[in-house]
Structures are given as structure tokens and as C-alpha cells.
Scaffold this active site. Sequence first.
Site, PDB file in Angstrom:
ATOM      1  CB  SER A   7      -0.881   0.002   1.250  1.00 49.69           C
ATOM      2  OG  SER A   7      -0.048   0.095   2.398  1.00 49.69           O
ATOM      3  N   GLY A   8       0.253   2.396   0.145  1.00 46.47           N
ATOM      4  CA  GLY A   8       1.010   3.635   0.250  1.00 46.47           C
ATOM      5  C   GLY A   8       1.950   3.627   1.434  1.00 46.47           C
ATOM      6  CG  HIS A   9       2.219   2.437   6.218  1.00 43.97           C
ATOM      7  ND1 HIS A   9       2.551   3.583   6.891  1.00 43.97           N
ATOM      8  CD2 HIS A   9       2.676   1.410   6.977  1.00 43.97           C
ATOM      9  CE1 HIS A   9       3.178   3.276   8.014  1.00 43.97           C
ATOM     10  NE2 HIS A   9       3.262   1.961   8.080  1.00 43.97           N
ATOM     11  N   GLY A  60      -0.850   0.600   8.222  1.00 46.65           N
ATOM     12  CA  GLY A  60      -1.128   1.791   9.011  1.00 46.65           C
ATOM     13  C   GLY A  60      -2.206   1.612  10.057  1.00 46.65           C
ATOM     14  CG  HIS A 125      12.093  14.750  28.303  1.00 47.58           C
ATOM     15  ND1 HIS A 125      11.568  14.488  29.543  1.00 47.58           N
ATOM     16  CD2 HIS A 125      11.771  16.030  28.024  1.00 47.58           C
ATOM     17  CE1 HIS A 125      10.959  15.552  30.016  1.00 47.58           C
ATOM     18  NE2 HIS A 125      11.066  16.511  29.107  1.00 47.58           N
ATOM     19  CG  HIS A 134      -0.072   5.496  13.264  1.00 47.35           C
ATOM     20  ND1 HIS A 134      -0.710   5.170  12.093  1.00 47.35           N
ATOM     21  CD2 HIS A 134       0.874   6.418  12.905  1.00 47.35           C
ATOM     22  CE1 HIS A 134      -0.176   5.847  11.088  1.00 47.35           C
ATOM     23  NE2 HIS A 134       0.790   6.621  11.572  1.00 47.35           N
TER      24      HIS A 134
END
Length: 200
Positions: A7-9, A60, A125, A134
Site C-alpha cells: 500500500s502507500g504505507h 497503518g 523525553h 501510531h
Amino acid sequence: MNIYGASGHGKVVFDILKSRNIQIDSVFDDNFEVKEFLDFRVIHKPNKDQLKKPTVLAIGNNAIRKKVALKYEGVISEAISHSRAIISENIQIGGGTVIMPGAIINSGCSIGKYCIINSGAVVEHDVRLGDFVHIAPNAVLTGNVSVAEGTQVGTGASIIPGVKIGKWASIGAGAVIIEDVPDFAVVVGNPGKIIKYIDE
């Protein structure tokens, strides 16, 4: 190394591997309608020999990524990062995590398994991310933020220091999160407000 996800990912993951001079052997996908991916023939049912090589997940959607990760447990690669990501040496990153170009991860962070730190995202941090999280492009997690399993932090969202976000929540694009978010909540706006809950 193999890529799972045509896919695009997957194209971005392809570029990550290229940036590290990692050879790409095969591309897998369960969707039989997808026949080709860049210069590769898509394999829908990999055999045992093909599965002997480490495989990076290029999916994704957090829930689907978890399902596939469990299916292919044992062959998923270690974490991979683009050569133009900035990553502190003083962090922990779980296997299967993918870090896109321009992402910044600073000292003291703990990143779970099968996470995505997308292009230009900033993880400051001492942030703690659970598995299958995600962080979308240009999102900013400031110091000591924690995000539990499966949550999606949308494009350009900002989370102030010390906020805790529950599991499988969804933070909308551009949202500004100034207080803790419960499990399965969908939060949008500035300041962020809960508009509904996702069906568990």
C-alpha cells in the site's frame, strides 16, 4: 527482508529500507486484488522459505497491524528507522516498530512493539508508548506523556507534558490534549474534547 503491506504505507517502508541499504526480497499482502507493488510481484500466501527472512509490517491501521503481527509472530523484524530520523541512544524500542523520515525521539523514551512514529513526529523525553500505537505525521508528544496500546494520535496533534492517554483511543488531527484521555475515547479540537467512544 520482506515487506508485509502493498500500500502507500508500504512505499514509505520501502524507502526506509532503501535508506539503510537493506535488500528487499519479497512483498506480501492478503488482498488478492493487489498483484504488483513497485517492481515486485505481490505474494499472497508466502511459503516457509519466504517466511525464514525477517518481515517488516507496513500496515497503518493499528487493529489490522495487531492481527497480522500475531499471525506472523516469530518472523517480524526488529525495529527499523529511516536514516534521516533522529533517535536518542538512550531509549528502548520494541520489535516491529517503524520510524519514518524526519521523526525525532528524545532521551528516556520507551516505545512498544509494532508502533509507527510517522514522518516529522516529535516524541519528547521520557514518553511511554504501548504496543501498536501510531503517532501520525507532525504530531508532538511533549515530555512524560504516556499513550497506551493501539491508540492513534492524529496528524499535527499536540499533547502537553505528563498527560496519560488510554488504550485504543483516537486523537483527532490538530487536537490539543491538555488532560488525560480514557480508553476508547475519540477526542478532537483545541482544547481536546471527547465526542464519542469507540466500541471495544
